[in-house]
Design an enzyme around this catalytic site. Structure first.
Site, PDB file in Angstrom:
ATOM      1  CG  HIS A  48      -2.085   0.886   1.133  1.00  0.00           C
ATOM      2  ND1 HIS A  48      -2.073   2.194   1.575  1.00  0.00           N
ATOM      3  CD2 HIS A  48      -3.319   0.672   0.644  1.00  0.00           C
ATOM      4  CE1 HIS A  48      -3.260   2.729   1.384  1.00  0.00           C
ATOM      5  NE2 HIS A  48      -4.031   1.835   0.825  1.00  0.00           N
ATOM      6  CG  PHE A  49      -0.447   2.299  -3.078  1.00  0.00           C
ATOM      7  CD1 PHE A  49      -1.350   1.337  -3.509  1.00  0.00           C
ATOM      8  CD2 PHE A  49      -0.932   3.419  -2.424  1.00  0.00           C
ATOM      9  CE1 PHE A  49      -2.716   1.518  -3.324  1.00  0.00           C
ATOM     10  CE2 PHE A  49      -2.299   3.596  -2.235  1.00  0.00           C
ATOM     11  CZ  PHE A  49      -3.195   2.640  -2.680  1.00  0.00           C
TER      12      PHE A  49
END
Length: 143
Positions: A48-49
């Protein structure tokens, strides 16, 4: 002030889900100021991410709820070891204003609004460098 070892007495959470590193100040029955140091080593950043890591909003909310939980437990003079569990049961007016990224110090604030029959209502907010990240009204239940 409470360090992580003292915090672990009042929260049942453990790595990787303990999201409060230190309590700066607490006024029983009123408010708490705590923080979480956000590092690139957090397991959620792997997905994420990966190219542009951002702390998931749900974990920011959980951090605020954990700070409120410490305030509630300390105010009631109870701990999980006493058989008391403090559950996050709802939120209203939840807003996210800006992202939280590795290197940020996530400041957590909670104030007690009310308590009735084991249901606690808190105003919570999170800030980074004095700027609002998130705010909400949350409910927690002592069971």
């Amino acid at each position: 002030m409470m360090d992580v070892n003292q915090i672990r007495e009042y929260l049942p959470h453990r790595y990787p889900f303990l999201l409060v590193d230190r309590v700066v100040s607490i006024t029983l029955g009123e408010s708490i100021h705590a923080f979480k140091n956000v590092t690139v080593n957090e397991p959620f950043f792997n997905g994420h991410f990966p190219e542009q890591p951002v702390m998931p909003g749900v974990l920011i909310l959980e951090s605020m709820a954990q700070a409120a939980g410490i305030l509630g437990f300390k105010t009631m003079a109870k701990t999980p070891q006493d058989g008391s569990m403090y559950y996050f049961v709802g939120s209203d007016k939840l807003r996210f204003k800006r992202p939280v990224v590795p290197g940020d110090k996530l400041e957590l604030f909670a104030e007690i609004i009310s308590e009735r029959r084991g249901i606690w209502k808190f105003d919570v907010r999170a800030e980074v460098a004095g700027k609002l990240v998130s705010s909400a009204t949350i409910l927690c239940a002592d069971r």
